[in-house]
Design an enzyme around this catalytic site. Structure first.
Site, PDB file in Angstrom:
ATOM      1  N   LYS A   6       0.841  -1.197   0.000  1.00  0.00           N
ATOM      2  CA  LYS A   6       0.000   0.000   0.000  1.00  0.00           C
ATOM      3  C   LYS A   6       0.878   1.250   0.000  1.00  0.00           C
ATOM      4  O   LYS A   6       1.929   1.259   0.647  1.00  0.00           O
ATOM      5  CB  LYS A   6      -0.868   0.032   1.270  1.00  0.00           C
ATOM      6  N   ARG A  30     -10.317 -11.427   1.351  1.00  0.00           N
ATOM      7  CA  ARG A  30     -11.190 -12.424   0.715  1.00  0.00           C
ATOM      8  C   ARG A  30     -10.552 -13.810   0.725  1.00  0.00           C
ATOM      9  O   ARG A  30     -11.250 -14.820   0.710  1.00  0.00           O
ATOM     10  CB  ARG A  30     -11.552 -11.959  -0.696  1.00  0.00           C
TER      11      ARG A  30
HETATM   12  N1  BES Z   1      -8.305  -3.770   4.008  1.00  0.00           N
HETATM   13  C1  BES Z   1      -8.435  -3.326   2.686  1.00  0.00           C
HETATM   14  C2  BES Z   1      -9.741  -2.566   2.424  1.00  0.00           C
HETATM   15  C3  BES Z   1      -9.891  -1.254   3.144  1.00  0.00           C
HETATM   16  C4  BES Z   1      -9.478  -0.087   2.553  1.00  0.00           C
HETATM   17  C5  BES Z   1     -10.478  -1.200   4.388  1.00  0.00           C
HETATM   18  C6  BES Z   1      -9.616   1.112   3.209  1.00  0.00           C
HETATM   19  C7  BES Z   1     -10.628   0.005   5.047  1.00  0.00           C
HETATM   20  C8  BES Z   1     -10.198   1.162   4.460  1.00  0.00           C
HETATM   21  C9  BES Z   1      -8.409  -4.521   1.719  1.00  0.00           C
HETATM   22  O1  BES Z   1      -7.637  -5.587   2.112  1.00  0.00           O
HETATM   23  C10 BES Z   1      -7.840  -4.007   0.426  1.00  0.00           C
HETATM   24  O2  BES Z   1      -6.715  -3.609   0.440  1.00  0.00           O
HETATM   25  N2  BES Z   1      -8.655  -4.032  -0.612  1.00  0.00           N
HETATM   26  C11 BES Z   1      -8.250  -3.554  -1.869  1.00  0.00           C
HETATM   27  C12 BES Z   1      -8.770  -4.523  -2.913  1.00  0.00           C
HETATM   28  C13 BES Z   1      -8.181  -4.325  -4.287  1.00  0.00           C
HETATM   29  C14 BES Z   1      -6.729  -4.685  -4.289  1.00  0.00           C
HETATM   30  C15 BES Z   1      -8.950  -5.173  -5.260  1.00  0.00           C
HETATM   31  C16 BES Z   1      -8.856  -2.174  -2.083  1.00  0.00           C
HETATM   32  O3  BES Z   1      -9.962  -1.917  -1.615  1.00  0.00           O
HETATM   33  O4  BES Z   1      -8.190  -1.325  -2.675  1.00  0.00           O
HETATM   34 ZN    ZN Z   2      -5.595  -5.405   1.566  1.00  0.00          ZN
END
Ligand code: BES
Ligand code: ZN
Ligand code: ZN
Length: 456
Positions: free
Chosen positions: A232, A306
């Site tokens: 991230k 997921r």
């Molecule tokens: N934990 C995150 C989702 C999230 C983002 C929760 C912001 C709370 C605040 C999740 O694991 C994630 O990173 N999801 C990605 C999915 C993508 C790579 C398809 C996302 O939402 O960007």
């Molecule tokens: Zn994630």
């Protein structure tokens, strides 16, 4: 803080639709307006209409605004209603409004208001007892979710779950990373394998005699989500201690349900892991086999929740026999927040009636839920050329739904309508105070699910 009968130092009043006598102070009485008159020992909060959210927010605001003045007690008349949801919300608001997360501050927060004097002939003992159990469970969730990732590791979350189990006479099984590997939960195992803090699959069960129903709750417990090798950006990594909120919510629900002694069998399954980087991290391009035999092409290691949930869903369907309903809670996608905003949970599944019931129950507890409908075109976006399914969709649109559809691939046909997915990425953690919630973790979902399970 305790609720007593009689008089208090300050009189508080909830003003519905404004009040003429307060206009000279510029108090309009809109939702959330507060007027404190310390010399007159009065505090007023406005609500535009009486509902659980407004009342809960009103009593939370009374506590918040009086804290500055070192008063030790406040006197208030509860709303004149027989509606139990409103009354529970009324009492909960005081406890929720008094919450402050000061664990890491040298100077601890003050909690000057010790007594809430209830001005009424009615006996509220039962309502107060239930409100306390609910609000304390919400604050319990807030505390754990707010705690830093170095403290709340998967093993620590397991030991917290063990404590909850002990206090409430729940069954508790804790599986470690070796169990995951040896039993073919490779999706879950792989997400966790780069961390020095190994994974835990935590299974709690509340089994009252003569239970009317059997319900399964599953929670995403990413004690930290760095994104893994699909790392991230710095600004997006901050707050990812909150990625364990689904698991902690489920823990809060089973805690409250058992304390209330509801006659429903409840299983809570927490998938606890850290998504980290390292020489042995799982990689984009890896293909992982979940417990049900489905292979998953990893195209983004940040879509890790997921993967953990897929195996937790398999675990539940294999290990828990004949349940009526299965719900999963997860801070799953940023896309859900884009879609419905920060204050609302996205709800997905194949049984619209069940979803509508959650939305309706949320209206009675002051929590917002929105139905997000699946469709067959979105399902196709998860196709993989080399495995049974890809862990991300090929389109950048509809991310909350494609994540939900990914999970649905791990629900057996016979259970499809029993399953509901709740994406709490928005409301679980907001970096500003809102309504009756403080900055940070909210404990969202506990109250609504206690009400929902109570209604069965
Ligand atoms: N934990 C995150 C989702 C999230 C983002 C929760 C912001 C709370 C605040 C999740 O694991 C994630 O990173 N999801 C990605 C999915 C993508 C790579 C398809 C996302 O939402 O960007
Ligand atoms: Zn994630
Ligand atoms: Zn995550």
């Amino acid at each position: 803080m305790e609720f007593i009968k009689g008089k208090g130092e300050v009189k508080a009043e909830i003003i519905v639709n404004g009040a003429k006598k307060l206009q000279e102070y510029g108090f309009e009485g809109k939702d959330g307006d507060v007027l404190v008159l310390p010399e007159k020992k009065r505090v007023y909060v406005g609500v535009e209409s009486i509902n659980a959210e407004n009342i809960k927010t009103a009593t939370a605001l009374i506590i918040k605004s009086l804290k500055k003045y070192k008063f030790e007690s406040v006197e208030i008349t509860p709303p004149n209603t027989k509606n139990e949801d409103i009354l529970i919300a009324f009492f909960e608001g005081f406890i929720l409004g008094d919450y402050e997360f000061d664990k890491y501050k040298s100077k601890k927060a003050n909690h000057p208001i010790k007594k809430i004097a209830i001005n009424s002939k009615r006996d509220f003992e039962e309502v107060i007892n239930e409100a306390k159990i609910r609000a304390n469970a919400v604050c319990f969730v807030r505390d754990i979710v707010n705690s830093m990732p170095d403290e709340i590791t998967p093993a620590k979350l397991a030991s917290i779950a063990e404590e909850v189990a002990k206090e409430n006479k729940l069954e508790c099984i804790i599986h470690d990373e070796n169990y995951l590997y040896e039993n073919g939960y490779y999706a879950f195992y792989s997400v966790a394998k780069a961390s020095t803090n190994p994974a835990r699959l935590i299974h709690l069960a509340y089994k009252p005699k003569n239970a009317k129903r059997k319900i399964v709750l599953i929670g995403k417990g990413l004690c930290y989500d760095s994104g893994g090798l699909s790392l991230k950006p710095s600004d997006f990594m901050v707050t990812m201690k909150s990625d364990k909120a689904g698991a902690v919510t489920v823990l809060g629900i089973i805690k409250a349900i058992s304390e209330l002694g509801l006659d429903i069998e409840v299983h809570a399954i927490l998938g606890a892991a850290e998504n980290m980087i390292g020489g042995n991290a799982y990689k984009p391009d890896d293909v992982l086999k979940a417990k049900n035999g489905k292979t998953i092409e990893v195209r983004n290691t940040d879509a890790e929740g997921r993967l953990v949930l897929a195996d937790c869903l398999c675990y539940a369907q294999e290990e828990i026999k004949e349940f009526e309903e299965i719900y999963d809670f997860a801070t799953l996608t940023g896309a859900c927040m884009v879609g419905v905003g920060e204050y609302t949970c996205g709800v997905m599944g194949f049984d619209k009636e069940k979803i509508q019931k959650i939305i309706n129950t949320g209206e009675k507890t002051g929590e917002h839920f929105a139905y997000l409908p699946f469709n067959k075109y979105l399902s196709k976006l998860l196709k993989s050329e080399i495995a049974d399914i890809s862990n991300i969709a090929s389109s950048r649109y509809g991310g909350a739904l494609t994540a939900g559809l990914f999970l649905s691939e791990f629900i057996e046909d016979k259970n499809k309508e029993k399953w509901t997915h709740l994406d709490i990425a928005g409301p679980a953690y907001v970096e500003k105070a809102w309504g009756f919630n403080p900055h940070g973790a909210s404990g969202f979902g506990v109250d609504t699910f206690v009400s929902l399970l109570k209604s069965f």
